[in-house]
Every structure is written in C-alpha cells, then in structure tokens.
Design a protein around this motif. Structure first.
Motif, mmCIF file in Angstrom:
data_model
loop_
_atom_site.group_PDB
_atom_site.id
_atom_site.type_symbol
_atom_site.label_atom_id
_atom_site.label_comp_id
_atom_site.label_asym_id
_atom_site.label_seq_id
_atom_site.Cartn_x
_atom_site.Cartn_y
_atom_site.Cartn_z
ATOM 1 N N UNK A 133 93.108 34.817 -12.634
ATOM 2 C CA UNK A 133 91.751 34.640 -12.122
ATOM 3 C C UNK A 133 90.913 35.873 -12.435
ATOM 4 N N UNK A 134 89.648 35.643 -12.835
ATOM 5 C CA UNK A 134 88.752 36.759 -13.103
ATOM 6 C C UNK A 134 88.521 37.549 -11.820
ATOM 7 N N UNK A 135 88.089 38.809 -11.997
ATOM 8 C CA UNK A 135 87.868 39.654 -10.826
ATOM 9 C C UNK A 135 86.849 39.038 -9.877
ATOM 10 N N UNK A 136 85.870 38.323 -10.419
ATOM 11 C CA UNK A 136 84.831 37.742 -9.572
ATOM 12 C C UNK A 136 84.656 36.258 -9.880
ATOM 13 N N UNK A 137 84.733 35.464 -8.841
ATOM 14 C CA UNK A 137 84.336 34.055 -8.914
ATOM 15 C C UNK A 137 83.142 33.955 -7.986
ATOM 16 N N UNK A 138 81.946 33.901 -8.565
ATOM 17 C CA UNK A 138 80.732 34.154 -7.787
ATOM 18 C C UNK A 138 80.012 32.881 -7.380
ATOM 19 N N UNK A 139 79.712 32.784 -6.114
ATOM 20 C CA UNK A 139 78.790 31.780 -5.588
ATOM 21 C C UNK A 139 77.531 32.523 -5.173
ATOM 22 N N UNK A 140 76.397 32.091 -5.679
ATOM 23 C CA UNK A 140 75.154 32.828 -5.478
ATOM 24 C C UNK A 140 74.242 32.128 -4.484
ATOM 25 N N UNK A 141 73.646 32.922 -3.595
ATOM 26 C CA UNK A 141 72.627 32.400 -2.685
ATOM 27 C C UNK A 141 71.270 32.769 -3.264
ATOM 28 N N UNK A 142 70.383 31.775 -3.407
ATOM 29 C CA UNK A 142 69.076 31.988 -4.023
ATOM 30 C C UNK A 142 67.967 31.644 -3.038
ATOM 31 N N UNK A 143 66.965 32.511 -2.960
ATOM 32 C CA UNK A 143 65.821 32.273 -2.078
ATOM 33 C C UNK A 143 64.557 32.779 -2.762
ATOM 34 N N UNK A 144 63.399 32.399 -2.226
ATOM 35 C CA UNK A 144 62.126 32.666 -2.887
ATOM 36 C C UNK A 144 61.129 33.301 -1.917
ATOM 37 N N UNK A 145 59.952 33.661 -2.468
ATOM 38 C CA UNK A 145 58.932 34.337 -1.674
ATOM 39 C C UNK A 145 57.658 33.519 -1.538
ATOM 40 N N UNK A 146 57.017 33.635 -0.379
ATOM 41 C CA UNK A 146 55.731 32.985 -0.096
ATOM 42 C C UNK A 146 54.707 34.073 0.206
ATOM 43 N N UNK A 147 53.591 34.083 -0.543
ATOM 44 C CA UNK A 147 52.548 35.090 -0.343
ATOM 45 C C UNK A 147 51.241 34.420 0.066
ATOM 46 N N UNK A 148 50.554 35.024 1.042
ATOM 47 C CA UNK A 148 49.230 34.567 1.474
ATOM 48 C C UNK A 148 48.254 35.709 1.214
ATOM 49 N N UNK A 149 47.273 35.457 0.344
ATOM 50 C CA UNK A 149 46.299 36.472 -0.058
ATOM 51 C C UNK A 149 44.955 36.153 0.585
ATOM 52 N N UNK A 150 44.274 37.187 1.097
ATOM 53 C CA UNK A 150 42.969 37.001 1.740
ATOM 54 C C UNK A 150 41.851 37.502 0.824
ATOM 55 N N UNK A 151 40.880 36.617 0.544
ATOM 56 C CA UNK A 151 39.666 36.980 -0.183
ATOM 57 C C UNK A 151 38.455 36.704 0.701
ATOM 58 N N UNK A 152 37.378 37.482 0.494
ATOM 59 C CA UNK A 152 36.123 37.279 1.214
ATOM 60 C C UNK A 152 35.021 36.931 0.227
#
Length: 356
Positions: free
Chosen positions: A174-193
């Motif tokens: 077995x390879x040194x790493x058998x990887x399961x990845x957790x993936x998440x994202x970003x939400x941005x709120x920008x204010x303009x006048x």
C-alpha cells in the motif's frame, strides 16, 4: 483521507503452549494462539482543499471480509482467511469536528483460529460516509495476516502472528497515503454605494443563515472575515462560527461601502439566505448582483444553494438627493411677478421724482 497501518502492534500475550493432550500423545497438535492480535488503522481527513472549514463530524467505516477467490498474485502462496478469524468485521473512524482530523481504529484478528503457518488473505472495503464534500477511497485492497512458527528453527506447533499488512489490488505494498479529500468553498458579500446622497461612513449589517446540505448534518464550522474589497484576506484573522446540532448556523457582520464579508468552509449544496438590516439600510434602495432576486423585499435574498465553486455577491445601496419639485417650482412664476412689480415701483418713483 489516509489509511496507515502500523504493523506488529500487538495487544495481548501470545502463548507458546501446546495442548496437554497432544503432549501426552507425543504428536504435533495444531498451533494455539491464546490472545488476539490487534493492529492500528489510522484514518486522516485531508483538509487542504477546504480552507476555513472545521473537520466534518461523522463516522467513516470499513468492512473486513473474506475473499471468494484468491487474487492471482497470492495463488499458491497464500490461503483464504475465514470469517471466524476476523474479530472486528466493521471498523469505525469517528470524527467529532473541530480541528482533529486523524483518528486511530483497532483492527483485531482472533488468534485462536489460525492453525497453521502461512499468509491469510482478507478484503478491506471503505463504505461511503455520506458526507458532502468528502471523497471515498474506492480502491480494492487486501489485508495480509502472516502467521509463523513461534520457533522456526524447532517448530513445536506453537504459532504467532508476525505482522499485518494492507496491499493494493495487484499485491504491491500500500502507498504511504491513501487520501480522501474534504472540499469546501467560499461565499463573499461585497458592499457598494451609489448616488449623490450616499454616505461612505454608513455601516450595513448582514445576516447569512446557513443550512447543512446533508440530511444528517456533518459540517462543523466555517470561518468569517471582513475587510476591504481588495484586501489580502489570507493575512486577516477570522472568527469561527460553529454549526448547531440541527445543521444550521448564522453569520452576522457589519461592513461599509467598499468592504467585503468572506465566509469560507462551505461544502457544495449548502443552503444560504442573506438579509441586510439596520436603520442605515432602510434609507437606501438595495439591489443584488450575482444571484437571482425575485421577492418584493429588497433587503432579503432568495434562498440560495452553494455550487461547487466560490461565490461572490455584490449588494449595492443607492440614495440620491431629491431635485426641488412641487411648491418650489410652482412658486417660480409668482416670484418673477413680484420681482417685476418691485422693479416697476422703483421706475415709477424715479419718474415722479423727475417730474417734480
């Protein structure tokens, strides 16, 4: 997620005794291993692709089973293990959220049921955890349990397990790493006048209601940061907002024109609704860019769902000073008439003075 085996981790004491009846008879009896043999399976969730997220909470399980047929690389050199030799058929790696992304799970074989030296082959299968954003290790793997004579130079029938190893489907280690990845994202709120009556110092409060995408909640926390729209957010220290037991969470922050709220650590399909509030917001007209807005309330977004990508929403508040209308415009002709009347009076007075 990594699976790492620590071979030769023994718990319990192996006996080198032979059954008394066999000794009396003077014949070789099947070997006896009086204690179980336990190795440690280490399970790690790789959080590299989920910046800002807490480690999801939930269980990841493995099944240890028998094989219907020996793999080709083991034919003639190994034997099929039996169900009786497996003491723990289901392994559970339990994660409780927060920052701990590695747990160890005991893997135990019943030593009493190995009766001859050899390599015993078992299967190892990971079960899908049902955690949104977490990949599953679907690779076919085998467990090889090696049983040897306690005294190879002068075998007495006493046996011991020398090691346990996990191998790939082709028999390679077995390879040194058998990887399961957790993936998440970003939400941005920008204010303009916008508008000639907008005040750059006005602060607007945003409440972002979050909802875990899974029926059984797994998300543990997100990270919230605020700063200038063009700021390097990697240098800003954020606040951790934890999810409730029912899978909901609430982010609340205030920003001014040209600033941004960034929420990171959201798995795909997370539900969210954004509400703008406060006395300052009520004096502006609000428009939304980056989402579909159908409701009549311009201060609350429609219910949204995170895609498998970062998302930016621009909220523009507009306020313009009113142009003089109504009475002021209607009075203009009368003002002109009064001015003309005053001018005529002056001219008339001058003429009278001249006549005198």
């Amino acid at each position: 997620m990594k699976n790492t085996y620590i071979s030769r981790a023994k718990f319990g004491k192996f006996t080198a005794a032979i059954a008394a009846a066999a000794l009396l008879a003077g014949t070789a009896a099947p070997g006896v291993l009086a204690a179980d043999y336990t190795a440690q399976l280490t399970k790690t969730i790789d959080m590299t692709a989920a910046p800002g997220a807490g480690v999801p909470h939930g269980s990841i399980t493995f099944t240890v089973g028998t094989v219907a047929n020996l793999p080709s690389w083991a034919a003639g050199t190994a034997v099929k293990g039996t169900a009786a030799q497996i003491k723990s058929t289901e392994l559970t790696a339990a994660f409780t959220g927060g920052t701990v992304n590695t747990v160890t799970v005991p893997l135990t074989f019943d030593s009493d049921d190995f009766t001859a030296p050899g390599d015993y082959i078992f299967s190892l299968t990971e079960t899908a955890a049902g955690i949104t954003g977490l990949t599953q290790d679907t690779a076919a793997r085998y467990i090889v349990v090696r049983v040897v004579n306690t005294d190879p130079a002068a075998p007495t029938g006493a046996l011991r397990i020398s090691d346990i190893n996990i191998v790939n489907a082709d028999g390679t280690a077995k390879a040194d790493e058998v990887t399961n990845t957790y993936t998440a994202y970003g939400l941005s709120v920008v204010k303009h006048l916008s508008g000639n009556f907008a005040n750059a110092g006005d602060e607007f409060t945003f409440t972002i209601a979050l909802d875990d995408p899974d029926e059984t909640p797994h998300a543990s926390s997100v990270t919230v940061k605020t700063g200038g729209e063009s700021a390097d957010f990697s240098t800003i220290t954020g606040d951790t907002v934890a999810f409730n037991a029912d899978g909901t969470a609430e982010v609340k922050a205030g920003i001014t024109g040209g600033e941004k709220i960034e929420v990171t650590g959201l798995p795909a399909n997370t539900g969210y609704t954004i509400t703008e509030s406060g006395d300052t917001a009520s004096s502006y007209t609000t428009t939304w860019d980056g989402i579909t807005k159908t409701g009549s309330d311009d201060k609350t977004s429609d219910a949204q769902t995170m895609a498998a990508a970062d998302k930016t929403i621009t909220v523009t508040n507009s306020r313009t000073a009113p142009t003089p209308t109504g009475l002021l415009l209607d009075a203009a002709p009368y003002g002109a008439m009064l001015l003309a009347a005053g001018t005529g009076s002056v001219l008339l007075r001058k003429r009278r003075n001249s006549d005198e």
